[in-house]
Scaffold this motif. Structure first.
Motif, PDB file in Angstrom:
ATOM      1  N   GLY A 231       0.799  -1.222   0.000  1.00 18.07           N
ATOM      2  CA  GLY A 231       0.000   0.000   0.000  1.00 18.07           C
ATOM      3  C   GLY A 231       0.828   1.265   0.000  1.00 18.07           C
ATOM      4  N   GLY A 232       2.169   1.119   0.026  1.00 19.12           N
ATOM      5  CA  GLY A 232       3.057   2.280   0.026  1.00 19.12           C
ATOM      6  C   GLY A 232       3.063   2.998  -1.313  1.00 19.12           C
ATOM      7  N   ALA A 233       3.547   4.232  -1.304  1.00 21.10           N
ATOM      8  CA  ALA A 233       3.523   5.062  -2.514  1.00 21.10           C
ATOM      9  C   ALA A 233       4.918   5.581  -2.836  1.00 21.10           C
ATOM     10  CB  ALA A 233       2.576   6.243  -2.331  1.00 21.10           C
ATOM     11  N   TYR A 234       5.212   5.626  -4.115  1.00 20.17           N
ATOM     12  CA  TYR A 234       6.427   6.281  -4.605  1.00 20.17           C
ATOM     13  C   TYR A 234       6.001   7.498  -5.412  1.00 20.17           C
ATOM     14  CZ  TYR A 234      10.659   7.085  -7.436  1.00 20.17           C
ATOM     15  OH  TYR A 234      11.743   7.663  -8.062  1.00 20.17           O
ATOM     16  N   VAL A 235       6.320   8.686  -4.907  1.00 20.53           N
ATOM     17  CA  VAL A 235       6.000   9.939  -5.579  1.00 20.53           C
ATOM     18  C   VAL A 235       7.242  10.375  -6.356  1.00 20.53           C
ATOM     19  CG1 VAL A 235       5.287  12.339  -5.309  1.00 20.53           C
ATOM     20  CG2 VAL A 235       4.344  10.569  -3.790  1.00 20.53           C
ATOM     21  N   CYS A 236       7.087  10.493  -7.663  1.00 17.72           N
ATOM     22  CA  CYS A 236       8.227  10.741  -8.549  1.00 17.72           C
ATOM     23  C   CYS A 236       7.948  11.978  -9.410  1.00 17.72           C
ATOM     24  CB  CYS A 236       8.444   9.517  -9.438  1.00 17.72           C
ATOM     25  SG  CYS A 236       9.677   9.730 -10.749  1.00 17.72           S
ATOM     26  N   ILE A 237       8.892  12.905  -9.406  1.00 17.84           N
ATOM     27  CA  ILE A 237       8.809  14.090 -10.272  1.00 17.84           C
ATOM     28  C   ILE A 237       9.968  14.016 -11.259  1.00 17.84           C
ATOM     29  CG2 ILE A 237       8.738  16.612 -10.370  1.00 17.84           C
ATOM     30  CD1 ILE A 237       8.074  16.568  -7.350  1.00 17.84           C
ATOM     31  N   THR A 238       9.651  14.108 -12.534  1.00 13.69           N
ATOM     32  CA  THR A 238      10.698  14.051 -13.556  1.00 13.69           C
ATOM     33  C   THR A 238      10.257  14.893 -14.751  1.00 13.69           C
ATOM     34  OG1 THR A 238      12.146  12.534 -14.809  1.00 13.69           O
ATOM     35  CG2 THR A 238       9.811  11.965 -14.703  1.00 13.69           C
ATOM     36  N   PRO A 239      11.174  15.547 -15.450  1.00 13.94           N
ATOM     37  CA  PRO A 239      10.780  16.408 -16.563  1.00 13.94           C
ATOM     38  C   PRO A 239      10.349  15.619 -17.785  1.00 13.94           C
ATOM     39  CG  PRO A 239      13.163  16.337 -16.408  1.00 13.94           C
ATOM     40  CD  PRO A 239      12.639  15.589 -15.214  1.00 13.94           C
ATOM     41  N   ASN A 240       9.391  16.154 -18.516  1.00 17.59           N
ATOM     42  CA  ASN A 240       8.894  15.499 -19.721  1.00 17.59           C
ATOM     43  C   ASN A 240       9.770  15.850 -20.919  1.00 17.59           C
ATOM     44  OD1 ASN A 240       7.275  14.756 -22.070  1.00 17.59           O
ATOM     45  ND2 ASN A 240       5.556  14.598 -20.650  1.00 17.59           N
ATOM     46  N   ARG A 241      10.164  14.828 -21.669  1.00 16.11           N
ATOM     47  CA  ARG A 241      11.025  15.034 -22.833  1.00 16.11           C
ATOM     48  C   ARG A 241      10.386  15.934 -23.881  1.00 16.11           C
ATOM     49  NH1 ARG A 241      11.742   9.866 -24.495  1.00 16.11           N
ATOM     50  NH2 ARG A 241      10.426  10.003 -26.341  1.00 16.11           N
ATOM     51  N   MET A 242       9.061  16.063 -23.880  1.00 16.05           N
ATOM     52  CA  MET A 242       8.371  16.833 -24.911  1.00 16.05           C
ATOM     53  C   MET A 242       8.811  18.297 -24.930  1.00 16.05           C
ATOM     54  SD  MET A 242       6.278  15.132 -26.886  1.00 16.05           S
ATOM     55  CE  MET A 242       7.480  13.809 -26.946  1.00 16.05           C
ATOM     56  N   TYR A 243       9.239  18.835 -23.786  1.00 14.47           N
ATOM     57  CA  TYR A 243       9.716  20.218 -23.816  1.00 14.47           C
ATOM     58  C   TYR A 243      11.152  20.323 -23.273  1.00 14.47           C
ATOM     59  CZ  TYR A 243       7.852  20.356 -18.975  1.00 14.47           C
ATOM     60  OH  TYR A 243       7.551  20.094 -17.654  1.00 14.47           O
ATOM     61  N   VAL A 326       0.295  20.127 -17.190  1.00 15.18           N
ATOM     62  CA  VAL A 326      -0.236  18.781 -17.456  1.00 15.18           C
ATOM     63  C   VAL A 326       0.893  17.794 -17.757  1.00 15.18           C
ATOM     64  CG1 VAL A 326      -1.693  17.409 -18.990  1.00 15.18           C
ATOM     65  CG2 VAL A 326      -2.422  19.699 -18.295  1.00 15.18           C
ATOM     66  N   LEU A 327       1.899  18.247 -18.504  1.00 14.47           N
ATOM     67  CA  LEU A 327       2.956  17.341 -18.964  1.00 14.47           C
ATOM     68  C   LEU A 327       4.089  17.166 -17.965  1.00 14.47           C
ATOM     69  CD1 LEU A 327       3.326  18.578 -22.670  1.00 14.47           C
ATOM     70  CD2 LEU A 327       2.231  16.457 -21.899  1.00 14.47           C
ATOM     71  N   GLY A 328       4.060  17.898 -16.867  1.00 10.10           N
ATOM     72  CA  GLY A 328       5.221  17.970 -15.973  1.00 10.10           C
ATOM     73  C   GLY A 328       5.642  16.687 -15.289  1.00 10.10           C
ATOM     74  N   LEU A 329       4.866  15.611 -15.402  1.00  9.50           N
ATOM     75  CA  LEU A 329       5.176  14.297 -14.852  1.00  9.50           C
ATOM     76  C   LEU A 329       5.374  14.320 -13.335  1.00  9.50           C
ATOM     77  CD1 LEU A 329       7.400  12.680 -17.634  1.00  9.50           C
ATOM     78  CD2 LEU A 329       4.931  12.582 -17.302  1.00  9.50           C
ATOM     79  N   TRP A 330       4.278  14.641 -12.647  1.00  8.62           N
ATOM     80  CA  TRP A 330       4.163  14.419 -11.204  1.00  8.62           C
ATOM     81  C   TRP A 330       3.403  13.109 -11.058  1.00  8.62           C
ATOM     82  CZ3 TRP A 330       5.335  18.253  -7.248  1.00  8.62           C
ATOM     83  CH2 TRP A 330       5.929  19.413  -7.763  1.00  8.62           C
ATOM     84  N   VAL A 331       4.093  12.090 -10.588  1.00  2.00           N
ATOM     85  CA  VAL A 331       3.572  10.720 -10.631  1.00  2.00           C
ATOM     86  C   VAL A 331       3.548  10.127  -9.223  1.00  2.00           C
ATOM     87  CG1 VAL A 331       3.874   8.446 -11.678  1.00  2.00           C
ATOM     88  CG2 VAL A 331       4.636  10.490 -12.913  1.00  2.00           C
ATOM     89  N   ALA A 332       2.499   9.383  -8.917  1.00  2.00           N
ATOM     90  CA  ALA A 332       2.449   8.596  -7.681  1.00  2.00           C
ATOM     91  C   ALA A 332       2.133   7.160  -8.059  1.00  2.00           C
ATOM     92  CB  ALA A 332       1.401   9.146  -6.720  1.00  2.00           C
ATOM     93  N   ALA A 333       3.073   6.259  -7.757  1.00  2.08           N
ATOM     94  CA  ALA A 333       2.893   4.831  -8.046  1.00  2.08           C
ATOM     95  C   ALA A 333       2.599   4.109  -6.741  1.00  2.08           C
ATOM     96  CB  ALA A 333       4.139   4.266  -8.703  1.00  2.08           C
ATOM     97  N   ILE A 334       1.574   3.288  -6.734  1.00  3.85           N
ATOM     98  CA  ILE A 334       1.093   2.650  -5.508  1.00  3.85           C
ATOM     99  C   ILE A 334       1.381   1.148  -5.548  1.00  3.85           C
ATOM    100  CG2 ILE A 334      -0.870   2.385  -3.958  1.00  3.85           C
ATOM    101  CD1 ILE A 334      -0.108   5.313  -4.597  1.00  3.85           C
ATOM    102  N   LYS A 335       1.970   0.646  -4.471  1.00  2.00           N
ATOM    103  CA  LYS A 335       2.205  -0.789  -4.344  1.00  2.00           C
ATOM    104  C   LYS A 335       0.925  -1.466  -3.846  1.00  2.00           C
ATOM    105  CE  LYS A 335       5.455  -4.096  -2.263  1.00  2.00           C
ATOM    106  NZ  LYS A 335       6.719  -4.227  -1.493  1.00  2.00           N
ATOM    107  N   LYS A 336       0.651  -2.618  -4.378  1.00  4.53           N
ATOM    108  CA  LYS A 336      -0.578  -3.332  -4.031  1.00  4.53           C
ATOM    109  C   LYS A 336      -0.628  -3.659  -2.544  1.00  4.53           C
ATOM    110  CE  LYS A 336      -3.361  -7.298  -5.525  1.00  4.53           C
ATOM    111  NZ  LYS A 336      -3.424  -8.465  -6.442  1.00  4.53           N
ATOM    112  N   GLU A 337      -1.807  -3.505  -1.961  1.00  7.46           N
ATOM    113  CA  GLU A 337      -2.016  -3.874  -0.567  1.00  7.46           C
ATOM    114  C   GLU A 337      -1.827  -5.379  -0.389  1.00  7.46           C
ATOM    115  OE1 GLU A 337      -2.695  -2.124   2.076  1.00  7.46           O
ATOM    116  OE2 GLU A 337      -3.556  -0.199   1.469  1.00  7.46           O
ATOM    117  N   ALA A 338      -1.382  -5.764   0.805  1.00  8.25           N
ATOM    118  CA  ALA A 338      -1.242  -7.186   1.105  1.00  8.25           C
ATOM    119  C   ALA A 338      -2.617  -7.842   1.175  1.00  8.25           C
ATOM    120  CB  ALA A 338      -0.514  -7.370   2.431  1.00  8.25           C
ATOM    121  N   LEU A 339      -2.715  -9.071   0.711  1.00  2.00           N
ATOM    122  CA  LEU A 339      -3.990  -9.798   0.739  1.00  2.00           C
ATOM    123  C   LEU A 339      -4.288 -10.314   2.140  1.00  2.00           C
ATOM    124  CD1 LEU A 339      -3.612 -11.822  -2.589  1.00  2.00           C
ATOM    125  CD2 LEU A 339      -4.925  -9.723  -2.198  1.00  2.00           C
TER     126      LEU A 339
END
Length: 339
Positions: A231-243, A326-339
């Motif tokens: 259930g933990g989260a990884y918050v990742c900010i990275t620039p978008n190659r488009m600009y 919109v394109l700035g790539l502010w991302v939060a990836a969530i790990k699946k909760e334990a069953l």
């Protein structure tokens, strides 16, 4: 790296040279050149134009005395070191991340990452991501920043979390860190995440992914995934190659050739996170200090449209404030909760 907020990340800015990280040709210096040019001969105006657009730019800030910033020298040194890292085999890259960043800061002592520039901007660089992180943190959270750089954000987060780990590849930036009691600084080889497995509730990086060798990005993501609790989260900010590019090579090249070893699109970032095992990948639009969930398909559609355009037009359109929100790539990836 931005912070580089690091060495690993790019949150730029540390102690006190009058060098701005926001633009190397100051408006004050440029306006003075234009005033003088109005009374100059054609040859003199040409010489002024060459100076104003030369790689040796002036970076005044506020009422400070303009300071020469040798862009081309910085660019050539960084590109030389980055090429060594790009061409190195995996067995050598672990040691090279730390070695080459330390060498960069020794050979480019005026690097903006080593000096405080615009203090209000620096405060903004800390408080802005903290607004998003607060929605994931509690007083019982264990927080980890990868690519912590000067550790300013990680130490600020120490007041919001139970325990904080800050990870970076170089000692050059972190020598002066005086941590609070619930803070621990850990040096890494650029890929490993040397913390207890499953012990992190919230992981964070700002301007880090683009500093990793493309072959190492997936490995590091898998290590971050393993470090997260269910259930933990990884918050990742990275620039978008488009600009982009967004490193020192933006003044010279159309793709990143400095220590941004690869810049990504949302489509590529999403695939990397899913391949690492994350159950959910969220994208956020950022504007005026607020963060709103943005459907992935919206960002992917914009990237497809922009990607079909010639580079100058694509960058001009993508670099507008609404597009960057919109394109700035502010991302939060969530790990699946334990069953």
């Amino acid at each position: 790296m931005a912070r580089p907020s690091s060495i690993l990340s790019a949150l730029p800015i540390r102690a006190a040279l009058p060098v701005s990280t926001k633009g190397f040709a100051g408006s004050q210096g440029m306006s003075q050149s234009r005033m003088s040019a109005s009374h100059a001969t054609a040859r003199e105006r040409g010489a002024m134009h060459d100076r104003a657009h030369s790689p040796m730019r002036v970076a005044p800030r506020g009422d400070e005395t303009p300071t020469a910033y040798p862009l081309r020298e910085h660019y050539l040194i960084e590109r030389e070191l980055a090429d060594r890292l790009r061409s190195a085999p995996r067995s050598e890259r672990g040691a090279l991340y730390s070695e080459l960043y330390d060498e960069l800061f020794r050979r480019v002592p005026y690097h903006p990452m080593l000096h405080v520039g615009d203090l209000p901007q620096r405060e903004h660089d800390i408080t802005r991501p903290l607004r998003l992180l607060r929605s994931f943190l509690t007083c019982e959270s264990v927080f980890m920043e990868i690519g912590a750089g000067d550790c300013a954000l990680a130490m600020r987060a120490a007041s919001l979390a139970k325990q904080v780990y800050a990870i970076d590849v170089s000692e050059e930036i972190t020598r002066s860190v005086v941590p609070p009691g619930n803070f621990k600084l850990i040096l890494s080889d650029g890929c490993s995440i040397p913390v207890p497995e499953g012990g992190i509730d919230v992981a964070f990086s700002n301007q880090l992914m683009e500093h990793l060798h493309p072959e190492d990005a997936g490995e590091q993501l898998r290590n971050i995934y393993r470090s997260l609790a269910p259930g933990g989260a990884y918050v990742c900010i990275t620039p978008n190659r488009m600009y982009g590019p967004h490193d020192i090579s933006k003044h010279f090249d159309q793709i990143a050739t400095g220590f941004h070893l690869r810049e990504y699109t949302a489509r590529e970032i999403r695939k990397l996170f899913v391949d690492a095992g994350f159950a959910e990948v969220r994208f956020y639009a950022s504007a005026r200090g607020r963060f709103l969930r943005c459907p992935y398909w919206v960002i992917a559609a914009l990237e497809s449209t922009l990607g079909a355009l010639p580079y100058p037009l694509r960058k001009r359109l993508a670099y507008t404030k609404p597009m960057r929100a919109v394109l700035g790539l502010w991302v939060a990836a969530i790990k699946k909760e334990a069953l």
